[in-house]
Write an enzyme that holds these catalytic residues in place. Structure first.
Site, mmCIF file in Angstrom:
data_model
loop_
_atom_site.group_PDB
_atom_site.id
_atom_site.type_symbol
_atom_site.label_atom_id
_atom_site.label_comp_id
_atom_site.label_asym_id
_atom_site.label_seq_id
_atom_site.Cartn_x
_atom_site.Cartn_y
_atom_site.Cartn_z
ATOM 1 N N HIS A 1 0.881 -1.182 0.000
ATOM 2 C CA HIS A 1 0.000 0.000 0.000
ATOM 3 C C HIS A 1 0.913 1.224 0.000
ATOM 4 O O HIS A 1 1.700 1.405 -0.917
ATOM 5 C CB HIS A 1 -0.909 -0.119 1.228
ATOM 6 C CG HIS A 1 -2.068 0.824 1.286
ATOM 7 N ND1 HIS A 1 -2.437 1.650 0.263
ATOM 8 C CD2 HIS A 1 -2.961 1.078 2.292
ATOM 9 C CE1 HIS A 1 -3.501 2.364 0.620
ATOM 10 N NE2 HIS A 1 -3.832 2.040 1.851
ATOM 11 N N HIS B 1 -2.126 -1.922 -9.952
ATOM 12 C CA HIS B 1 -3.085 -1.324 -9.025
ATOM 13 C C HIS B 1 -4.360 -2.150 -9.049
ATOM 14 O O HIS B 1 -4.734 -2.660 -10.104
ATOM 15 C CB HIS B 1 -3.395 0.125 -9.454
ATOM 16 C CG HIS B 1 -4.000 0.931 -8.368
ATOM 17 N ND1 HIS B 1 -5.344 0.934 -8.122
ATOM 18 C CD2 HIS B 1 -3.427 1.736 -7.447
ATOM 19 C CE1 HIS B 1 -5.580 1.717 -7.095
ATOM 20 N NE2 HIS B 1 -4.446 2.216 -6.656
ATOM 21 N N ASP C 1 3.077 5.596 -6.687
ATOM 22 C CA ASP C 1 4.311 5.427 -5.919
ATOM 23 C C ASP C 1 5.552 5.314 -6.784
ATOM 24 O O ASP C 1 6.668 5.350 -6.270
ATOM 25 C CB ASP C 1 4.195 4.166 -5.042
ATOM 26 C CG ASP C 1 3.154 4.352 -3.975
ATOM 27 O OD1 ASP C 1 3.183 5.397 -3.326
ATOM 28 O OD2 ASP C 1 2.290 3.469 -3.814
HETATM 29 N N1 COA Z 1 5.002 -6.657 -10.670
HETATM 30 C C1 COA Z 1 4.883 -7.852 -11.310
HETATM 31 N N2 COA Z 1 3.726 -8.523 -11.434
HETATM 32 C C2 COA Z 1 2.643 -7.958 -10.901
HETATM 33 C C3 COA Z 1 2.675 -6.717 -10.234
HETATM 34 C C4 COA Z 1 3.910 -6.059 -10.130
HETATM 35 N N3 COA Z 1 4.010 -4.874 -9.528
HETATM 36 N N4 COA Z 1 1.424 -6.409 -9.802
HETATM 37 C C5 COA Z 1 0.634 -7.424 -10.186
HETATM 38 N N5 COA Z 1 1.362 -8.360 -10.845
HETATM 39 C C6 COA Z 1 0.865 -9.579 -11.470
HETATM 40 C C7 COA Z 1 0.502 -10.619 -10.422
HETATM 41 O O1 COA Z 1 1.606 -11.469 -10.122
HETATM 42 C C8 COA Z 1 -0.610 -11.364 -11.120
HETATM 43 O O2 COA Z 1 -0.039 -12.200 -12.098
HETATM 44 P P1 COA Z 1 -0.700 -13.651 -12.437
HETATM 45 O O3 COA Z 1 -2.040 -13.308 -13.060
HETATM 46 O O4 COA Z 1 0.253 -14.292 -13.351
HETATM 47 O O5 COA Z 1 -0.827 -14.351 -11.124
HETATM 48 C C9 COA Z 1 -1.351 -10.265 -11.891
HETATM 49 O O6 COA Z 1 -0.358 -9.253 -12.128
HETATM 50 C C10 COA Z 1 -2.525 -9.669 -11.129
HETATM 51 O O7 COA Z 1 -2.045 -9.143 -9.906
HETATM 52 P P2 COA Z 1 -2.804 -9.224 -8.499
HETATM 53 O O8 COA Z 1 -1.789 -9.479 -7.430
HETATM 54 O O9 COA Z 1 -3.957 -10.185 -8.609
HETATM 55 O O10 COA Z 1 -3.389 -7.780 -8.406
HETATM 56 P P3 COA Z 1 -3.958 -7.090 -7.101
HETATM 57 O O11 COA Z 1 -5.059 -6.203 -7.555
HETATM 58 O O12 COA Z 1 -4.297 -8.096 -6.046
HETATM 59 O O13 COA Z 1 -2.714 -6.258 -6.567
HETATM 60 C C11 COA Z 1 -1.230 -4.516 -6.126
HETATM 61 C C12 COA Z 1 -2.577 -4.902 -6.716
HETATM 62 C C13 COA Z 1 -1.078 -3.004 -6.131
HETATM 63 C C14 COA Z 1 -1.136 -4.999 -4.642
HETATM 64 C C15 COA Z 1 -0.104 -5.170 -6.978
HETATM 65 O O14 COA Z 1 -0.182 -4.716 -8.308
HETATM 66 C C16 COA Z 1 1.276 -4.903 -6.397
HETATM 67 O O15 COA Z 1 1.696 -5.618 -5.471
HETATM 68 N N6 COA Z 1 1.999 -3.865 -6.913
HETATM 69 C C17 COA Z 1 3.305 -3.543 -6.375
HETATM 70 C C18 COA Z 1 3.143 -2.769 -5.099
HETATM 71 C C19 COA Z 1 2.688 -1.357 -5.349
HETATM 72 O O16 COA Z 1 3.230 -0.652 -6.187
HETATM 73 N N7 COA Z 1 1.712 -0.934 -4.537
HETATM 74 C C20 COA Z 1 1.203 0.433 -4.585
HETATM 75 C C21 COA Z 1 -0.237 0.461 -5.001
HETATM 76 S S1 COA Z 1 -0.753 2.166 -5.195
#
Ligand code: COA
Length: 436
Positions: free
Chosen positions: A268, A307, A363
């Site tokens: 987050h 996101h 971010d």
């Molecule tokens: N880098 C690489 N792969 C990513 C990714 C990232 N930053 N974010 C998502 N993915 C991939 C996941 O591994 C998943 O792949 P799969 O379908 O092969 O399993 C797919 O994309 C979907 O991701 P998911 O984890 O289901 O999305 P979510 O909605 O649950 O997660 C976040 C959203 C923001 C938690 C996630 O994108 C993330 O962890 N980002 C990095 C942290 C970040 O920047 N957070 C700030 C948010 S404002």
């Protein structure tokens, strides 16, 4: 009955039900009537992590994640960040309309009158270890405010709510700056109410022996813009924590502390700190392909990308990228920018990221600006928590006035053992009693 409805047929019983639709949603409680037989509890919805569940109706922030739109109270974020100050936007989020000139003067004055903290709170902060994480200090100190203002417990009293609102918005920059100075072993700086909200924060952070701190206007405006961009973002993890804890009628200091604790996580608000660590780990532009290959192979994430809601370029990331250019003209470029730009370019052309609709989020560039401005990565999430306090409070006020809201208490689907008995108990005549 609303005009639109959904017909559901239960294939277990052959019965059909007409379930009304509200704003393209069904009310989960309308599914409870769908039962196998009279003894059945009725249907629930199962939605871990709230992927497709609206927990409230809200008139504060609108996001269209597919097209990359963000609006506060109907105004596009680009317009607000372009012309307004953070305090004007805070007023808009909290009260629904932008303030006129006299309203803004009164609002800024009132907040300025609540920037000081009780001296005992200062002693409380001095008790933290020298290397305490500023976010841990921030969360704990905001929670500690609860012990100074017992009147805050009267959450149904509108006058009291307003007072806590002013106190919180006034004091969070002071606490944040004190957390920062504590981690550097520097003496605390008292607020200077002749300065704007952001200039005063910069003064509390960086004033040394000079009688008055003069913030660089470009940097002060950049921080003000960053505050506007971070002020609210509808039902994210931290805001959900604010509403959830607030729904038990805990006072707003405790609820904001809970929301800030949620924000601290690396998935987050903690992500911008992680972005900088990631850029350090990559080290050079030439190492970008190797790093992306590791991410695609499932070893770590590209922090600052992806996101839950945006499946397009996060509009805040676009504004931050522009703001970064202005900041770098004053501070000189951050060498990490080149690596970040190459990462973004490469990821946006890579099948893995395209397929999953992973774009830079707020971010990705914010940490680079913060670092150029002189902040250490540990401070980044605290810089997020200051403006987000406004969003949390706006959402909290809306929740308390929403007649449909009750204490937040989800259901579960139990998957554990059926009844079984502890061998340390012996059964006599069918009744378990304690062993002698
Ligand atoms: N880098 C690489 N792969 C990513 C990714 C990232 N930053 N974010 C998502 N993915 C991939 C996941 O591994 C998943 O792949 P799969 O379908 O092969 O399993 C797919 O994309 C979907 O991701 P998911 O984890 O289901 O999305 P979510 O909605 O649950 O997660 C976040 C959203 C923001 C938690 C996630 O994108 C993330 O962890 N980002 C990095 C942290 C970040 O920047 N957070 C700030 C948010 S404002």
């Amino acid at each position: 009955m609303p005009e639109e409805s959904l017909r559901i047929t239960d294939n277990r019983t052959g019965k059909s039900y007409d379930v009304p639709l509200y704003h393209d949603a069904v009310r989960a409680m309308d599914l409870r009537q769908i039962k196998k037989d009279d003894g059945d509890f009725g249907l629930m919805t199962y939605d871990p992590a709230f992927l497709n569940t609206a927990s409230c109706m809200s008139a504060i922030t609108y996001i269209d994640g597919d097209t990359g739109i963000l609006r506060y109270r109907g105004y596009p974020i680009e317009e607000l960040a372009g012309k307004r100050s953070f305090l004007e936007v805070a007023y808009l989020l909290l009260f629904g309309e932008l303030p006129d000139a006299p309203q803004l003067t009164e609002w800024a004055d009132k907040i300025a009158h609540h920037t000081l903290i009780h001296e005992n709170l200062k002693k409380f902060m001095e008790g933290f270890r020298h290397d305490a994480h500023p976010m841990g200090m921030f969360v704990s100190t905001v929670a500690a405010l609860s012990t100074f203002y017992p009147d805050a417990r009267d959450v149904m009293n509108r006058q009291s709510r307003r007072m806590q609102l002013l106190r919180l918005i006034g004091k969070v920059p002071t606490i944040a700056a004190m957390a920062y100075r504590h981690s550097l072993g520097l003496p605390f700086v008292y607020p200077d109410n002749s300065l704007s909200y952001t200039e005063n924060f910069l003064s509390m952070l960086w004033k040394m022996t000079e009688p008055k701190y003069q913030a660089n206007p470009v940097l002060a405006r950049a921080l003000d813009i960053l505050f506007i961009l971070h002020a609210d973002h509808e039902q994210n993890c931290g805001t959900n924590a604010m509403r959830c804890v607030g729904s038990s009628h805990a006072d707003p200091y405790l609820s904001v502390a809970a929301a800030a604790a949620a924000l601290a996580g690396p998935l987050h608000g903690g992500a911008n700190e992680e972005v900088l660590r990631m850029l350090d780990e990559i080290g050079t532009v030439s190492a970008v392909p190797e790093f992306l290959a590791k991410v695609k192979a499932g070893h770590g994430k590209l922090m600052g990308f992806g996101h839950r809601v945006y499946k397009n370029y996060d509009p805040r990331a676009r504004i931050i990228k522009q703001t970064a250019e202005e900041v770098f003209r004053v501070t000189g470029a951050n060498p990490k920018l080149e690596i970040a730009l190459e990462l973004e370019r490469a990821a946006l052309h890579d099948e893995y990221f395209i397929k999953r609709k992973l774009y830079p989020n707020v971010d990705f560039y914010s940490g680079i600006i913060y670092q150029a401005m002189g902040f250490r990565p540990e401070m980044f999430t605290v810089l997020f928590a200051i403006p987000r306090t406004v969003g949390w409070m706006a959402q909290w006020l809306e929740m308390l006035d929403d007649a449909e809201q009750k204490i937040a208490r989800p259901r579960q689907i139990y998957t554990g053992h059926e009844l079984r008995h502890d061998a340390a108990y012996r059964c006599e005549v069918g009744t378990p009693v304690a062993a002698a």
